[in-house]
Write a protein that holds these residues in place. Structure first.
Motif, PDB file in Angstrom:
ATOM      1  N   PHE A 130       0.826  -1.203   0.000  1.00  0.00           N
ATOM      2  CA  PHE A 130       0.000   0.000   0.000  1.00  0.00           C
ATOM      3  C   PHE A 130       0.865   1.260   0.000  1.00  0.00           C
ATOM      4  O   PHE A 130       0.557   2.228  -0.702  1.00  0.00           O
ATOM      5  CB  PHE A 130      -0.955   0.024   1.204  1.00  0.00           C
ATOM      6  N   ILE A 131       1.935   1.257   0.775  1.00  0.00           N
ATOM      7  CA  ILE A 131       2.825   2.419   0.805  1.00  0.00           C
ATOM      8  C   ILE A 131       3.485   2.603  -0.565  1.00  0.00           C
ATOM      9  O   ILE A 131       3.513   3.709  -1.104  1.00  0.00           O
ATOM     10  CB  ILE A 131       3.889   2.264   1.912  1.00  0.00           C
ATOM     11  N   GLY A 132       3.987   1.514  -1.119  1.00  0.00           N
ATOM     12  CA  GLY A 132       4.614   1.588  -2.442  1.00  0.00           C
ATOM     13  C   GLY A 132       3.627   2.021  -3.514  1.00  0.00           C
ATOM     14  O   GLY A 132       3.939   2.862  -4.366  1.00  0.00           O
ATOM     15  N   GLY A 133       2.431   1.452  -3.481  1.00  0.00           N
ATOM     16  CA  GLY A 133       1.401   1.830  -4.452  1.00  0.00           C
ATOM     17  C   GLY A 133       0.990   3.287  -4.301  1.00  0.00           C
ATOM     18  O   GLY A 133       0.827   3.997  -5.300  1.00  0.00           O
ATOM     19  N   SER A 134       0.837   3.736  -3.082  1.00  0.00           N
ATOM     20  CA  SER A 134       0.476   5.139  -2.840  1.00  0.00           C
ATOM     21  C   SER A 134       1.563   6.068  -3.355  1.00  0.00           C
ATOM     22  O   SER A 134       1.278   7.082  -3.996  1.00  0.00           O
ATOM     23  CB  SER A 134       0.259   5.385  -1.347  1.00  0.00           C
ATOM     24  N   PHE A 135       2.814   5.712  -3.078  1.00  0.00           N
ATOM     25  CA  PHE A 135       3.934   6.525  -3.573  1.00  0.00           C
ATOM     26  C   PHE A 135       3.926   6.572  -5.099  1.00  0.00           C
ATOM     27  O   PHE A 135       4.083   7.631  -5.697  1.00  0.00           O
ATOM     28  CB  PHE A 135       5.266   5.956  -3.060  1.00  0.00           C
ATOM     29  N   LEU A 136       3.723   5.416  -5.715  1.00  0.00           N
ATOM     30  CA  LEU A 136       3.692   5.337  -7.177  1.00  0.00           C
ATOM     31  C   LEU A 136       2.599   6.237  -7.754  1.00  0.00           C
ATOM     32  O   LEU A 136       2.854   7.050  -8.650  1.00  0.00           O
ATOM     33  CB  LEU A 136       3.474   3.890  -7.621  1.00  0.00           C
ATOM     34  N   PHE A 137       1.391   6.105  -7.218  1.00  0.00           N
ATOM     35  CA  PHE A 137       0.263   6.877  -7.748  1.00  0.00           C
ATOM     36  C   PHE A 137       0.415   8.380  -7.500  1.00  0.00           C
ATOM     37  O   PHE A 137       0.120   9.186  -8.374  1.00  0.00           O
ATOM     38  CB  PHE A 137      -1.065   6.392  -7.171  1.00  0.00           C
ATOM     39  N   MET A 138       0.874   8.758  -6.301  1.00  0.00           N
ATOM     40  CA  MET A 138       0.946  10.189  -5.978  1.00  0.00           C
ATOM     41  C   MET A 138       2.196  10.861  -6.535  1.00  0.00           C
ATOM     42  O   MET A 138       2.104  11.937  -7.126  1.00  0.00           O
ATOM     43  CB  MET A 138       0.882  10.395  -4.459  1.00  0.00           C
ATOM     44  N   GLU A 139       3.356  10.256  -6.351  1.00  0.00           N
ATOM     45  CA  GLU A 139       4.597  10.929  -6.715  1.00  0.00           C
ATOM     46  C   GLU A 139       5.011  10.697  -8.163  1.00  0.00           C
ATOM     47  O   GLU A 139       5.522  11.591  -8.806  1.00  0.00           O
ATOM     48  CB  GLU A 139       5.730  10.490  -5.769  1.00  0.00           C
ATOM     49  N   ILE A 140       4.828   9.495  -8.663  1.00  0.00           N
ATOM     50  CA  ILE A 140       5.301   9.189 -10.011  1.00  0.00           C
ATOM     51  C   ILE A 140       4.225   9.483 -11.056  1.00  0.00           C
ATOM     52  O   ILE A 140       4.487  10.109 -12.073  1.00  0.00           O
ATOM     53  CB  ILE A 140       5.796   7.732 -10.086  1.00  0.00           C
ATOM     54  N   LEU A 141       2.984   9.072 -10.783  1.00  0.00           N
ATOM     55  CA  LEU A 141       1.899   9.303 -11.736  1.00  0.00           C
ATOM     56  C   LEU A 141       1.173  10.638 -11.520  1.00  0.00           C
ATOM     57  O   LEU A 141       0.341  11.027 -12.330  1.00  0.00           O
ATOM     58  CB  LEU A 141       0.899   8.153 -11.687  1.00  0.00           C
ATOM     59  N   GLY A 142       1.449  11.307 -10.391  1.00  0.00           N
ATOM     60  CA  GLY A 142       0.882  12.631 -10.133  1.00  0.00           C
ATOM     61  C   GLY A 142      -0.575  12.640  -9.699  1.00  0.00           C
ATOM     62  O   GLY A 142      -1.236  13.668  -9.802  1.00  0.00           O
ATOM     63  N   LEU A 143      -1.097  11.523  -9.202  1.00  0.00           N
ATOM     64  CA  LEU A 143      -2.484  11.457  -8.740  1.00  0.00           C
ATOM     65  C   LEU A 143      -2.627  12.268  -7.449  1.00  0.00           C
ATOM     66  O   LEU A 143      -1.791  12.168  -6.550  1.00  0.00           O
ATOM     67  CB  LEU A 143      -2.882   9.998  -8.489  1.00  0.00           C
ATOM     68  N   HIS A 144      -3.669  13.048  -7.369  1.00  0.00           N
ATOM     69  CA  HIS A 144      -3.908  13.845  -6.168  1.00  0.00           C
ATOM     70  C   HIS A 144      -4.214  12.915  -4.990  1.00  0.00           C
ATOM     71  O   HIS A 144      -4.960  11.941  -5.141  1.00  0.00           O
ATOM     72  CB  HIS A 144      -5.076  14.812  -6.405  1.00  0.00           C
ATOM     73  N   PRO A 145      -3.650  13.198  -3.792  1.00  0.00           N
ATOM     74  CA  PRO A 145      -3.895  12.331  -2.626  1.00  0.00           C
ATOM     75  C   PRO A 145      -5.375  12.142  -2.304  1.00  0.00           C
ATOM     76  O   PRO A 145      -5.779  11.066  -1.868  1.00  0.00           O
ATOM     77  CB  PRO A 145      -3.181  13.044  -1.482  1.00  0.00           C
ATOM     78  N   ALA A 146      -6.184  13.155  -2.528  1.00  0.00           N
ATOM     79  CA  ALA A 146      -7.615  13.048  -2.226  1.00  0.00           C
ATOM     80  C   ALA A 146      -8.274  11.979  -3.086  1.00  0.00           C
ATOM     81  O   ALA A 146      -9.124  11.223  -2.607  1.00  0.00           O
ATOM     82  CB  ALA A 146      -8.307  14.390  -2.440  1.00  0.00           C
ATOM     83  N   VAL A 147      -7.876  11.886  -4.352  1.00  0.00           N
ATOM     84  CA  VAL A 147      -8.443  10.863  -5.238  1.00  0.00           C
ATOM     85  C   VAL A 147      -8.068   9.475  -4.725  1.00  0.00           C
ATOM     86  O   VAL A 147      -8.912   8.577  -4.652  1.00  0.00           O
ATOM     87  CB  VAL A 147      -7.955  11.071  -6.693  1.00  0.00           C
ATOM     88  N   LEU A 148      -6.814   9.307  -4.344  1.00  0.00           N
ATOM     89  CA  LEU A 148      -6.358   8.022  -3.822  1.00  0.00           C
ATOM     90  C   LEU A 148      -7.102   7.654  -2.538  1.00  0.00           C
ATOM     91  O   LEU A 148      -7.534   6.513  -2.367  1.00  0.00           O
ATOM     92  CB  LEU A 148      -4.849   8.064  -3.578  1.00  0.00           C
ATOM     93  N   ILE A 149      -7.279   8.619  -1.657  1.00  0.00           N
ATOM     94  CA  ILE A 149      -7.988   8.363  -0.402  1.00  0.00           C
ATOM     95  C   ILE A 149      -9.431   7.967  -0.665  1.00  0.00           C
ATOM     96  O   ILE A 149      -9.952   7.025  -0.063  1.00  0.00           O
ATOM     97  CB  ILE A 149      -7.891   9.595   0.527  1.00  0.00           C
ATOM     98  N   VAL A 150     -10.106   8.673  -1.565  1.00  0.00           N
ATOM     99  CA  VAL A 150     -11.503   8.345  -1.893  1.00  0.00           C
ATOM    100  C   VAL A 150     -11.592   6.929  -2.461  1.00  0.00           C
ATOM    101  O   VAL A 150     -12.467   6.146  -2.076  1.00  0.00           O
ATOM    102  CB  VAL A 150     -12.107   9.387  -2.861  1.00  0.00           C
ATOM    103  N   VAL A 151     -10.688   6.581  -3.372  1.00  0.00           N
ATOM    104  CA  VAL A 151     -10.692   5.232  -3.965  1.00  0.00           C
ATOM    105  C   VAL A 151     -10.475   4.180  -2.881  1.00  0.00           C
ATOM    106  O   VAL A 151     -11.182   3.158  -2.838  1.00  0.00           O
ATOM    107  CB  VAL A 151      -9.625   5.118  -5.078  1.00  0.00           C
ATOM    108  N   LEU A 152      -9.522   4.419  -1.981  1.00  0.00           N
ATOM    109  CA  LEU A 152      -9.257   3.455  -0.908  1.00  0.00           C
ATOM    110  C   LEU A 152     -10.435   3.356   0.070  1.00  0.00           C
ATOM    111  O   LEU A 152     -10.745   2.257   0.552  1.00  0.00           O
ATOM    112  CB  LEU A 152      -7.972   3.815  -0.167  1.00  0.00           C
ATOM    113  N   LEU A 153     -11.085   4.486   0.360  1.00  0.00           N
ATOM    114  CA  LEU A 153     -12.264   4.449   1.242  1.00  0.00           C
ATOM    115  C   LEU A 153     -13.399   3.650   0.606  1.00  0.00           C
ATOM    116  O   LEU A 153     -14.055   2.846   1.271  1.00  0.00           O
ATOM    117  CB  LEU A 153     -12.736   5.860   1.580  1.00  0.00           C
TER     118      LEU A 153
END
Length: 191
Positions: free
Chosen positions: A145-168
């Motif tokens: 999850f940490i690696g995936g979150s890093f990948l999506f937010m830092e490398i792919l530029g996904l906004h943290p809010a989008v990731l949080i909503v998807v995970l929720l």
């Protein structure tokens, strides 16, 4: 008594939360979870995740929710005001004062010294959350999850809010499926 505690807890956060919302989160955690025990770590993590998906300053949003949870509407107003009033007063006083002494070396050193302290506070809170996530999920899932979150937010530029909503949403869907699966297993065991 609880309204006084709410005021003091969030007043301290407002006074000591130098550097904005992220630096306030460990202070809120210390007051809400460790000192007053208004919620546990899991509940705090949920409030933090939800607060990060909403617009506006995180400390104010958390203060409003926690204040409401502890003391109703009056608690919401109390906690929110005690969070923002120190900032308003300090901004007025400090900005007028600091503008006249900003070139002194001790002022520049003081503001530069705050950055590593906030970094350590955030690293400590991150480590605490990591330990709790590996306890509930296991090392492999937590690291994934940490690696995936890093990948999506830092490398792919996904906004943290989008990731949080998807995970929720995923968490709610998984949670809803589990009772059905357990009842199917129980029905299978009964036959």
């Amino acid at each position: 008594m609880k309204h006084l505690q709410l005021f003091l807890a969030f007043f301290r956060v407002g006074m000591l939360g130098y550097g904005g919302g992220p630096s306030s989160i460990p202070l809120v955690h210390k007051e809400v979870v460790d000192k007053y025990k208004w919620m546990n770590d899991d509940e705090f993590a949920d409030v933090l995740a939800l607060g990060n998906t909403l617009p506006g300053p995180i400390a104010t949003k958390m203060a409003g929710y926690i204040g409401y949870r502890v003391g109703g509407i009056l608690g919401l107003i109390n906690a929110t005001l005690s969070t923002i009033l120190p900032t308003i007063v300090l901004m007025i006083v400090l900005l007028t004062t600091i503008s006249s002494i900003k070139d002194y070396p001790w002022v520049q050193g003081m503001t530069a010294a705050v950055v590593p302290v906030v970094g350590v506070m955030l690293a400590t809170l991150t480590w605490d959350f990591f330990k709790k996530s590996q306890t509930s999920m296991g090392w492999i899932k937590a690291i994934a999850f940490i690696g995936g979150s890093f990948l999506f937010m830092e490398i792919l530029g996904l906004h943290p809010a989008v990731l949080i909503v998807v995970l929720l949403i995923a968490a709610v869907m998984i949670k809803d499926k589990k009772p059905d699966e357990e009842s199917n297993v129980e029905r299978g065991n009964a036959s």
